[in-house]
Design an enzyme around this catalytic site. Structure first.
Site, PDB file in Angstrom:
ATOM      1  N   GLU A   1      52.605  55.901  43.746  1.00  0.00           N
ATOM      2  CA  GLU A   1      51.749  55.319  42.707  1.00  0.00           C
ATOM      3  C   GLU A   1      52.460  54.201  41.936  1.00  0.00           C
ATOM      4  O   GLU A   1      51.837  53.195  41.588  1.00  0.00           O
ATOM      5  CB  GLU A   1      51.328  56.435  41.755  1.00  0.00           C
ATOM      6  CG  GLU A   1      50.304  56.066  40.739  1.00  0.00           C
ATOM      7  CD  GLU A   1      49.842  57.292  39.959  1.00  0.00           C
ATOM      8  OE1 GLU A   1      49.810  57.195  38.729  1.00  0.00           O
ATOM      9  OE2 GLU A   1      49.534  58.332  40.581  1.00  0.00           O
ATOM     10  N   ASP A   2      53.749  54.369  41.669  1.00  0.00           N
ATOM     11  CA  ASP A   2      54.435  53.470  40.736  1.00  0.00           C
ATOM     12  C   ASP A   2      55.597  52.666  41.319  1.00  0.00           C
ATOM     13  O   ASP A   2      56.285  51.969  40.575  1.00  0.00           O
ATOM     14  CB  ASP A   2      54.968  54.285  39.549  1.00  0.00           C
ATOM     15  CG  ASP A   2      53.857  54.861  38.693  1.00  0.00           C
ATOM     16  OD1 ASP A   2      52.737  54.333  38.723  1.00  0.00           O
ATOM     17  OD2 ASP A   2      54.111  55.860  37.993  1.00  0.00           O
TER      18      ASP A   2
END
Length: 180
Positions: free
Chosen positions: A66-67
């Site tokens: 996600e990051d």
């Protein structure tokens, strides 16, 4: 824990630390981001007694795709399909607006696998404890209240997953005036 299990866990710590190395939390101290996934794994191990290495690895890796530039294929190749599936269940689609991602977390929570439910609860508990201790400087009290209310909706969808995590989570929510 066997030596090979410890090595698998440490490999996940190393991978997550490298991927999150340039990131900081939003708290005023700008805490290194890696403290968050480590904190989630600690909650699982220490407060819920989780010993499943794949679940603990997923806790450490839950924000990598996600990051960071990590991919699901990379996770599967390094940690196996089980860890990949857990992280995949927990990963928001950053192409969607934040409000839609939050709505989908609530909607999908009840359908998560047992392992992903544990990580989701520990993630919410860690985030709420951080917010309760000290909110990011650019967050209004209203934004903090909204986050607590949203986390309560996620926790409600996860009800019955793990009392050892749910009880402290609901105590913290109640202390902030969020009804059960």
């Amino acid at each position: 824990m066997s030596g090979s299990e410890a090595a698998r866990l440490l490999d996940a710590v190393d991978f997550a630390a490298r991927k999150h190395s340039a990131q900081r939390r939003k708290d005023p101290e700008r805490t290194p981001y890696i403290n968050h996934p480590i904190g989630v794994a600690q909650i699982l191990a220490q407060e819920a007694g989780v010993t499943d290495v794949a679940v603990l690895q997923a806790a450490l890796l839950h924000d990598t795709v996600e990051d960071t530039d990590a991919t699901f294929a990379e996770l599967e190749q390094r940690f196996g399909p089980g860890v990949r599936r857990l992280v995949e269940e927990l990963t928001d689609d950053k192409a969607l607006p934040r409000t839609e991602r939050k709505r989908l977390q609530v909607e999908r929570a009840a359908g998560l696998s047992a392992g992903a439910r544990l990580v989701a609860l520990a993630d919410k508990l860690h985030n709420l404890r951080d917010l309760d201790r000290r909110a990011p400087e650019d967050w209004s009290e209203q934004r903090v209240r909204e986050y607590f209310a949203w986390a309560a909706r996620v926790a409600d969808a996860l009800r019955g997953s793990c009392p050892a995590l749910e009880e402290p989570l609901w105590r913290l929510l109640a202390a902030r005036g969020v009804a059960r």
